[in-house]
Design a protein around this motif. Structure first.
Motif, short mmCIF file in Angstrom:
data_model
loop_
_atom_site.label_atom_id
_atom_site.label_comp_id
_atom_site.label_asym_id
_atom_site.label_seq_id
_atom_site.Cartn_x
_atom_site.Cartn_y
_atom_site.Cartn_z
N PRO A 209 60.87 -44.35 35.91
CA PRO A 209 60.56 -44.96 36.64
C PRO A 209 59.08 -44.57 37.55
CG PRO A 209 62.53 -45.94 36.38
CD PRO A 209 61.75 -44.49 35.41
N THR A 210 57.99 -44.77 37.65
CA THR A 210 57.49 -44.17 38.97
C THR A 210 57.07 -45.58 40.90
OG1 THR A 210 56.28 -42.77 36.94
CG2 THR A 210 54.62 -43.27 39.12
N PRO A 211 56.99 -44.93 41.37
CA PRO A 211 57.20 -45.62 42.71
C PRO A 211 55.27 -46.19 42.43
CG PRO A 211 57.59 -43.73 43.26
CD PRO A 211 57.72 -43.81 42.02
N ASN A 212 55.50 -47.30 42.87
CA ASN A 212 54.21 -47.92 42.86
C ASN A 212 53.65 -48.01 44.28
OD1 ASN A 212 53.98 -49.44 40.47
ND2 ASN A 212 55.17 -51.32 41.09
N THR A 213 53.85 -47.58 45.52
CA THR A 213 53.60 -47.17 46.51
C THR A 213 54.63 -46.08 46.82
OG1 THR A 213 54.45 -49.71 47.62
CG2 THR A 213 52.40 -49.56 47.01
N ILE A 214 54.09 -45.70 47.86
CA ILE A 214 55.43 -44.61 48.90
C ILE A 214 54.93 -45.24 50.35
CG2 ILE A 214 56.28 -41.88 49.39
CD1 ILE A 214 55.24 -41.34 46.55
N PRO A 215 56.04 -45.16 50.82
CA PRO A 215 55.71 -45.18 51.94
C PRO A 215 54.92 -44.61 52.35
CG PRO A 215 58.84 -45.55 51.26
CD PRO A 215 57.00 -45.13 50.24
N ASP A 216 54.03 -44.94 53.81
CA ASP A 216 53.24 -44.32 54.78
C ASP A 216 53.94 -43.03 55.28
OD1 ASP A 216 51.54 -46.25 53.53
OD2 ASP A 216 51.56 -47.00 55.49
N CYS A 217 55.38 -43.46 55.85
CA CYS A 217 55.74 -42.22 56.50
C CYS A 217 56.10 -40.91 55.68
CB CYS A 217 56.94 -42.72 57.42
SG CYS A 217 57.61 -41.15 58.25
N LYS A 235 67.39 -46.08 33.27
CA LYS A 235 66.26 -44.96 33.97
C LYS A 235 66.17 -44.93 35.65
CE LYS A 235 63.49 -41.68 31.95
NZ LYS A 235 62.79 -40.81 30.60
N LEU A 236 66.73 -43.89 36.08
CA LEU A 236 66.51 -44.09 37.46
C LEU A 236 65.74 -42.91 37.91
CD1 LEU A 236 70.09 -44.59 38.48
CD2 LEU A 236 68.23 -47.16 39.02
N SER A 237 64.48 -42.84 38.50
CA SER A 237 64.14 -41.66 39.22
C SER A 237 63.90 -40.90 40.78
CB SER A 237 62.59 -41.82 38.72
OG SER A 237 61.41 -42.52 39.89
N TYR A 247 65.32 -36.41 52.45
CA TYR A 247 65.06 -37.65 51.76
C TYR A 247 64.78 -38.24 50.68
CZ TYR A 247 64.13 -39.14 56.83
OH TYR A 247 64.75 -38.90 58.56
N HIS A 248 65.66 -38.87 49.49
CA HIS A 248 65.63 -39.23 48.75
C HIS A 248 65.12 -40.54 48.12
CE1 HIS A 248 68.00 -35.77 47.57
NE2 HIS A 248 68.83 -36.47 48.64
N LEU A 249 63.68 -40.77 47.84
CA LEU A 249 63.43 -42.11 47.00
C LEU A 249 63.32 -42.43 45.19
CD1 LEU A 249 61.88 -44.88 47.79
CD2 LEU A 249 59.68 -42.86 47.01
N ILE A 250 64.62 -43.58 44.88
CA ILE A 250 65.03 -43.99 44.07
C ILE A 250 63.99 -45.19 43.56
CG2 ILE A 250 66.89 -44.26 41.68
CD1 ILE A 250 67.86 -42.04 46.03
N GLY A 281 57.58 -56.13 44.20
CA GLY A 281 57.33 -56.23 42.59
C GLY A 281 58.20 -56.22 41.47
N GLU A 282 57.75 -55.37 40.62
CA GLU A 282 58.76 -55.31 39.65
C GLU A 282 59.42 -53.80 39.43
OE1 GLU A 282 58.99 -57.69 36.61
OE2 GLU A 282 57.71 -58.55 38.03
N GLN A 283 59.66 -53.62 40.65
CA GLN A 283 60.50 -52.34 40.97
C GLN A 283 62.08 -52.14 41.61
OE1 GLN A 283 57.94 -49.27 41.05
NE2 GLN A 283 57.34 -48.71 39.72
N VAL A 284 62.61 -51.39 41.67
CA VAL A 284 63.85 -51.73 42.52
C VAL A 284 63.65 -50.13 43.47
CG1 VAL A 284 66.20 -51.50 43.19
CG2 VAL A 284 65.27 -53.40 41.36
N ASN A 285 63.95 -50.43 45.15
CA ASN A 285 63.75 -48.85 45.19
C ASN A 285 64.98 -49.11 46.00
OD1 ASN A 285 60.56 -48.12 44.23
ND2 ASN A 285 59.65 -50.04 46.09
#
Length: 300
Positions: A209-217, A235-237, A247-250, A281-285
């Motif tokens: 899984p790859t984040p569609n967008t990463i928060p600006d900060c 599967k968690l990335s 910071y951890h972005l999953i 969207g189709e992702q959980v962050n």
């Protein structure tokens, strides 16, 4: 100075201690810390662990009568301590030799007389051995056993029940991620890079899984690396960002996410870390950072 030498010095740094960070002995190690991302991850984890240990030790309630019990044990030991042995008595002077005249006189007399008994030597003084349970050291050892038992008993049953209840209300995936973050070290990262786009490319090439967008900060922060996990068939990335703290972005696919999907962003707290979950969207962050929910940035 290499990384191993810096780690040996940085292990001396106490969490939250300003004097340690200004110590000239540690200056070179802290300078390397600014340029070595892996060393920074290791140092943050060590500081978090030291802080947890310190917090646990400070929370231990010392029994009110502990000092009195120790002093009583010391007095008991002193009272039963063996007295110093007296100085050795001087050896008795040798008996003068019997003169020849007396030696020639046969031992006969009008009144029968038995041999003159020599004064017997005093039998050595013997001390009856003290039973093992009378030893003062036994009492002191028992005292320390009691102390260790007290330290391992929950301080407050009610607070323990409350913590268990709070933990029971956490989504299982949060508990899983919290444990994995605690054990995460730089060598375990599957890819280390300071640019987020390189990490997302790596994840996509491995069908993770790859984040569609990463928060600006977060996008303005350098990255440390990424890692993937398998949990309950999902599967968690995870991408780690370095910005003051880690910071951890999953990211997980919505179709395989193992927990209940939140309708609105939700905040959770677990083992000294804060988590925020939201669907995009189709992702959980999920975003995690050390601290409380107030430490979760408001840019999501």
């Amino acid at each position: 100075m290499n990384r191993e030498e810096a780690q040996q010095l940085l292990e001396l740094c106490r969490p939250g201690n300003v004097d340690d960070r200004q110590d000239p002995v540690l200056a070179e190690a802290f300078a390397l810390l600014e340029t070595d991302a892996e060393l920074k991850v290791w140092f943050d984890q060590q500081q978090a662990l030291d802080a947890q240990i310190s917090e646990h030790m400070n929370s231990i309630e010392v029994p009110a009568d502990l000092k009195a019990s120790i002093l009583a044990g010391m007095r008991l030991h002193q009272a039963h301590a063996p007295a110093p042995s007296p100085a050795a008595a001087p050896a008795p002077a040798p008996k003068p030799a019997t003169d020849t005249v007396n030696a020639a006189i046969p031992f006969t007399s009008a009144a029968p007389q038995g041999p003159v008994a020599e004064p017997s030597e005093q039998a050595p003084h013997t001390t009856r051995p003290r039973a093992w349970w009378q030893s003062p050291w036994t009492g002191i050892a028992a005292l320390f056993v009691i102390m260790m038992a007290i330290m391992n008993v929950p301080r407050n049953t009610q607070s323990t029940l409350e913590e268990s209840a709070a933990l029971a209300g956490l989504p299982p995936v949060i508990q899983f991620l919290s444990n994995e973050i605690d054990q995460l070290t730089a060598p375990r990262l599957e890819r280390r890079d300071d640019r987020a786009e390189n990490l997302t490319t790596f994840l996509a090439s491995n069908h993770s899984p790859t984040p569609n967008t990463i928060p600006d900060c977060l996008g303005e922060m350098p990255t440390i690396g990424c890692i993937t996990y398998e949990y309950e068939g999902a599967k968690l990335s995870m991408i780690c960002f370095k910005g003051g703290q880690t910071y951890h972005l999953i990211t997980a696919d919505k179709s395989t996410y193992p927990d209940k999907l939140p309708l609105e962003p939700e905040l959770f707290q677990c083992s000294g870390k804060a988590f925020k979950i939201w669907v995009e969207g189709e992702q959980v962050n999920i975003l995690s950072v050390k601290g409380t929910t107030e430490d979760i940035p408001e840019f999501i």
